[in-house]
Motif scaffolding. Structure first.
Motif, PDB file in Angstrom:
ATOM      1  N   ASP A  51      -0.790   2.782   4.789  1.00 23.90           N
ATOM      2  CA  ASP A  51       0.609   3.125   4.558  1.00 23.90           C
ATOM      3  C   ASP A  51       1.173   3.876   5.757  1.00 23.90           C
TER       4      ASP A  51
ATOM      5  N   SER B 246      -4.024  -3.289   0.724  1.00 24.61           N
ATOM      6  CA  SER B 246      -2.657  -2.988   0.299  1.00 24.61           C
ATOM      7  C   SER B 246      -1.979  -2.206   1.409  1.00 24.61           C
ATOM      8  N   GLN B 247      -0.753  -2.583   1.732  1.00 28.40           N
ATOM      9  CA  GLN B 247      -0.073  -1.943   2.856  1.00 28.40           C
ATOM     10  C   GLN B 247       1.401  -1.743   2.535  1.00 28.40           C
ATOM     11  N   LEU B 248       1.895  -0.508   2.772  1.00 30.46           N
ATOM     12  CA  LEU B 248       3.305  -0.184   2.556  1.00 30.46           C
ATOM     13  C   LEU B 248       3.781   0.734   3.669  1.00 30.46           C
TER      14      LEU B 248
ATOM     15  N   LYS C  37       7.427   2.377   5.368  1.00 36.52           N
ATOM     16  CA  LYS C  37       8.872   2.554   5.239  1.00 36.52           C
ATOM     17  C   LYS C  37       9.379   3.400   6.398  1.00 36.52           C
TER      18      LYS C  37
ATOM     19  N   GLY D 281       3.920  -4.721   2.799  1.00 36.21           N
ATOM     20  CA  GLY D 281       5.359  -4.539   2.685  1.00 36.21           C
ATOM     21  C   GLY D 281       5.869  -3.593   3.756  1.00 36.21           C
ATOM     22  N   HIS D 282       6.975  -3.958   4.404  1.00 39.07           N
ATOM     23  CA  HIS D 282       7.659  -3.079   5.357  1.00 39.07           C
ATOM     24  C   HIS D 282       9.139  -3.068   5.003  1.00 39.07           C
ATOM     25  N   HIS D 283       9.709  -1.866   4.888  1.00 33.49           N
ATOM     26  CA  HIS D 283      11.109  -1.714   4.495  1.00 33.49           C
ATOM     27  C   HIS D 283      11.719  -0.585   5.323  1.00 33.49           C
TER      28      HIS D 283
ATOM     29  N   GLU E 279       8.105   6.840  -1.904  1.00 34.40           N
ATOM     30  CA  GLU E 279       7.076   5.949  -2.447  1.00 34.40           C
ATOM     31  C   GLU E 279       5.810   5.988  -1.601  1.00 34.40           C
ATOM     32  N   VAL E 280       5.974   6.104  -0.278  1.00 28.67           N
ATOM     33  CA  VAL E 280       4.818   6.215   0.604  1.00 28.67           C
ATOM     34  C   VAL E 280       4.115   7.548   0.397  1.00 28.67           C
TER      35      VAL E 280
END
Length: 342
Positions: free
Chosen positions: A191, A218-220, A222, A251-253, A316-317
């Motif tokens: 993350d 799993s990857q996030l 932001k 996911g990247h946001h 969220e991160v």
């Protein structure tokens, strides 16, 4: 081509440039015309780090030199890289082994307490069979610094690796993590969050290579950029032939809060096996104007409303950090960077 090689040899042609596909958004050769002299040794006191009081042991590098070390393979350890010399270069390397069955929390900080330095840090991490490592990285560089941090992570069967990167960027900054994933019920979480203003730049690059059956990733990530800042995300998950039943999510946001800010994103899935479950997502946009309007209708100033919404976006991160103390420090750091009440 690496910054490390350039610092060792003085050869500027060893620097990565935009001609290198993986470095096209983080050009060092076009930026560095000369290399600063090596940072001197520091024999004075070292200020407390951002995770002070949380660790059972601490390893400290100052100006690229190890000044303190406590050997531990389980529990909570702090790993600090501190820059205390202006307009100087420093490089450091460190190896960490988590023994089979052990559990370790690594509180890693990169502390820019000087101006205009150039820093290169290389980490070699091995997580043994059935072992667990949570790595929380807080990077606070000087606005004119250049900093490259590269970690090579090797997982054994049944190992668990969790990572969270929090950064406010630098003149040029790249935090790169490469994971050798064996499958075999090993699990990786990668993350990150970047909060950039001014002309700061942050590049979060990851490569996870699944080599065997039954692995999860799993990857996030932001991010928020404003003013003339630039955020870079490059995430690559490779599923090798025979790595069936791999489950990988990325996911990247990002939020762009000014017309001159920029985000460059390149999420990749390279799949060479059939029986897999893999997905990635990427979104780049602005804050919800309707939400800002509702907040202002309730008497909240616009700047505070934007900060609150951004904190919630990045939250969220932060919430995925497992260590309670580190999660609290991360939440406070985000709130401070965004000017939001904690």
């Amino acid at each position: 081509m690496t910054l490390s090689t350039a610092l060792k040899t003085g050869d500027l042609t060893a620097l990565p440039s935009r001609r290198d596909e993986d470095w096209r958004w983080t050009d060092l050769r076009g930026l560095l015309r000369t290399l600063p002299p090596a940072a001197p040794a520091h024999d004075g006191e070292v200020p407390a780090g951002p995770f002070a009081g949380l660790a059972d042991a601490e390893t400290v590098f100052v100006n690229g030199r190890r000044v303190a070390e406590t050997e531990m393979t389980s529990g909570v350890i702090a790993l600090r890289f501190v820059a205390l010399a202006d307009t100087a270069s420093q490089s450091a390397s460190h190896a960490l082994v988590v023994k089979p069955g052990e559990s370790l929390v690594l509180l890693e900080s990169h502390e820019g307490r000087a101006k205009g330095y150039v820093s290169d840090v290389a980490l070699d991490i091995a997580v043994g069979e059935g072992a667990s490592l949570e790595r929380i990285i807080l990077v606070e560089d000087d606005a004119e610094a250049i900093n490259v941090v590269t970690a090579e992570v090797a997982l054994a069967p049944g190992a668990r690796f969790a990572q969270t990167v929090l950064t406010s960027g630098a003149r040029r900054q790249r935090i790169e993590t490469r994971v050798s994933h064996p499958g075999a019920h090993a699990d990786a979480r990668l993350d990150g969050a970047y909060l950039l203003d001014g002309q700061r730049h942050a590049d979060q690059t990851t490569v996870v290579t699944h080599a065997g059956v039954d692995g999860t990733t799993s990857q996030l990530t932001k991010g928020m950029v404003t003013d003339q800042a630039r955020g870079v995300f490059q995430g690559r998950i490779v599923v090798s032939p025979g790595a069936d039943q791999t489950d990988a999510r990325m996911g990247h946001h990002a939020l762009i809060l000014s017309e001159k800010a920029e985000v460059d994103a390149k999420p990749e899935l390279l799949i060479f096996a059939d029986d897999v479950s893999c997905a990635h997502g990427n979104t780049i946009g602005a804050l919800d104007e309707q939400a800002i309007f509702y907040a202002r209708q309730r008497g909240i100033p616009e700047a505070e409303a934007k900060a609150m919404l951004t904190v919630a976006f990045v939250g969220e991160v932060v919430e995925r950090i497992e260590h309670d103390g580190a999660r609290a420090i991360a939440a406070a750091w985000v709130a401070k960077k965004l000017g939001s009440p904690e």
